[in-house]
Design a protein around this motif. Structure first.
Motif, short mmCIF file in Angstrom:
data_model
loop_
_atom_site.label_atom_id
_atom_site.label_comp_id
_atom_site.label_asym_id
_atom_site.label_seq_id
_atom_site.Cartn_x
_atom_site.Cartn_y
_atom_site.Cartn_z
N TRP A 45 0.83 -1.20 0.00
CA TRP A 45 0.00 0.00 0.00
C TRP A 45 0.87 1.25 0.00
O TRP A 45 1.85 1.34 0.71
CB TRP A 45 -0.94 0.01 1.22
N THR A 65 0.63 5.40 0.52
CA THR A 65 -0.18 6.51 1.00
C THR A 65 0.39 7.83 0.48
O THR A 65 1.54 8.16 0.75
CB THR A 65 -0.22 6.54 2.54
N ASP A 89 0.14 11.75 0.72
CA ASP A 89 -0.35 12.76 1.65
C ASP A 89 -0.99 13.93 0.91
O ASP A 89 -0.83 14.10 -0.30
CB ASP A 89 0.80 13.27 2.53
N GLU A 96 -4.02 12.06 -3.91
CA GLU A 96 -4.02 11.83 -2.46
C GLU A 96 -4.86 10.60 -2.11
O GLU A 96 -5.90 10.36 -2.71
CB GLU A 96 -4.59 13.06 -1.74
N GLY A 97 -4.36 9.82 -1.14
CA GLY A 97 -5.11 8.65 -0.69
C GLY A 97 -4.25 7.40 -0.67
O GLY A 97 -3.01 7.45 -0.74
N LEU A 98 -4.93 6.24 -0.62
CA LEU A 98 -4.28 4.94 -0.50
C LEU A 98 -4.31 4.23 -1.86
O LEU A 98 -5.35 4.16 -2.50
CB LEU A 98 -5.01 4.09 0.55
#
Length: 258
Positions: free
Chosen positions: A60, A62, A64, A85-87
Motif C-alpha cells: 500500500w 499513502t 499525503d 491523495e489517498g491509498l
C-alpha cells in the motif's frame, strides 16, 4: 523518493520464540516429540504471520495531502499515471513510488544586471513556484526532483536581464510597476517551457551601485541649490520693483504738494 513502511510489532525471531515457549508450556505431560512438534508448528506460524504483515504493509502506498506520486516499474519504467491523495496498491519490489510536493513554495532570487544607460542594478525577486501535477513524469525524466535548483535561477536571470535592459536607471524607479508586470509575464511564460507553474512573481529589491547613488544625490543637491538661487533672484527682482513703485509714489506725492 521511495516510501517504505517498516512497521513490525516484534521481529520474526521474537514471535517464534514466544510461540515456542507457549507451546512448551501447553505440552507439559505430553511426550517430548509432541511438544517439539507443537513448538515447530508455532514457530512456523509466527514466521508466516510476520512475513504476511511485512508484505501487507509494503503493498500500500499513502499519498499525503498536497502531494502527487508517479510509479516506477522495474520492467516497464516510469508510468504516465499520476497518483492523487489517498491509498493506492503497488507490487512490492517491482514498483516503487516517486513523490512530489505540488504546493507552492517561495524562492528568493537576486540578480545583478545592467540598465539601458549601462548602470548596474541589483534586483531581488520572490517567486512562488510548483510543478505541474499533470506532467510529473516528464519533469522527473528531464529535471528530477530538485527542479527548483536546476531551473529557477537561470530563467530568472535571463528574464531580468532582458527586461531591465529596456529601461534607464531612472525609469526603473519611476516605472517600477510596469517593470514588475513585464518580468512577471515573461517569467511565467518561460517557466511553462519546463512544466512549472509560477503563482506569484514580485520585485522585492531594487538598488543601484554606490557611484550611481552618489551621482543621483549630487544631482538632487544641485537641483535644490539651483531652485534656491532662482528663488533669491526672483525675490531681488520683487524687492527692486517694490522700491521703484515706492519712489514713483513719493515723486507723485511731491508734485501734488507743490
Amino acid at each position: 523518493m521511495r516510501k517504505s513502511l517498516r512497521i513490525l510489532p516484534t521481529t520474526m525471531a521474537e514471535q517464534g520464540k514466544e510461540a515456542f515457549q507457549k507451546a512448551l508450556k501447553n505440552a507439559k505431560g505430553a511426550g517430548a516429540g509432541v511438544g517439539l512438534l507443537i513448538g515447530a508448528g508455532a514457530l512456523a506460524y509466527g514466521a508466516a504471520q510476520a512475513m504476511f504483515t511485512e508484505i501487507a504493509m509494503h503493498i500500500w502506498l499513502t499519498v499525503d495531502a498536497g502531494h502527487r506520486a508517479i510509479m516506477f516499474n522495474r520492467i516497464g519504467g516510469l508510468s504516465e499515471e499520476v497518483y492523487k491523495e489517498g491509498l493506492h496498491f503497488r507490487v512490492p519490489w517491482f514498483q516503487y513510488p516517486i513523490v512530489y510536493d505540488i504546493r507552492a513554495r517561495p524562492n528568493q532570487i537576486r540578480s545583478p544586471t545592467g540598465s539601458k544607460d549601462l548602470q548596474m542594478v541589483n534586483i531581488g525577486l520572490r517567486v512562488l513556484s510548483r510543478p505541474d501535477p499533470n506532467h510529473l513524469t516528464k519533469i522527473y525524466r528531464t529535471l528530477g526532483q530538485n527542479w527548483e535548483e536546476r531551473v529557477l535561477p537561470s530563467i530568472c536571470n535571463e528574464v531580468l536581464k532582458s527586461v531591465v535592459a529596456k529601461f534607464n536607471a531612472s525609469q526603473l524607479i519611476t516605472q517600477r510597476q510596469q517593470v514588475s508586470l513585464m518580468v512577471r509575464k515573461a517569467l511565467i511564460e518561460r517557466a511553462l517551457d519546463f512544466n512549472l507553474i509560477l503563482d506569484d512573481v514580485s520585485l522585492t529589491e531594487l538598488t543601484f551601485s554606490p557611484q550611481y547613488s552618489a551621482a543621483v544625490e549630487a544631482k538632487q543637491v544641485a537641483a535644490q541649490e539651483a531652485q534656491r538661487a532662482s528663488f533669491v533672484v526672483e525675490r531681488a527682482k520683487q524687492q527692486r520693483l517694490e522700491k521703484i513703485v515706492q519712489a514713483e509714489g513719493e515723486a507723485e506725492s511731491a508734485k501734488m504738494a507743490c
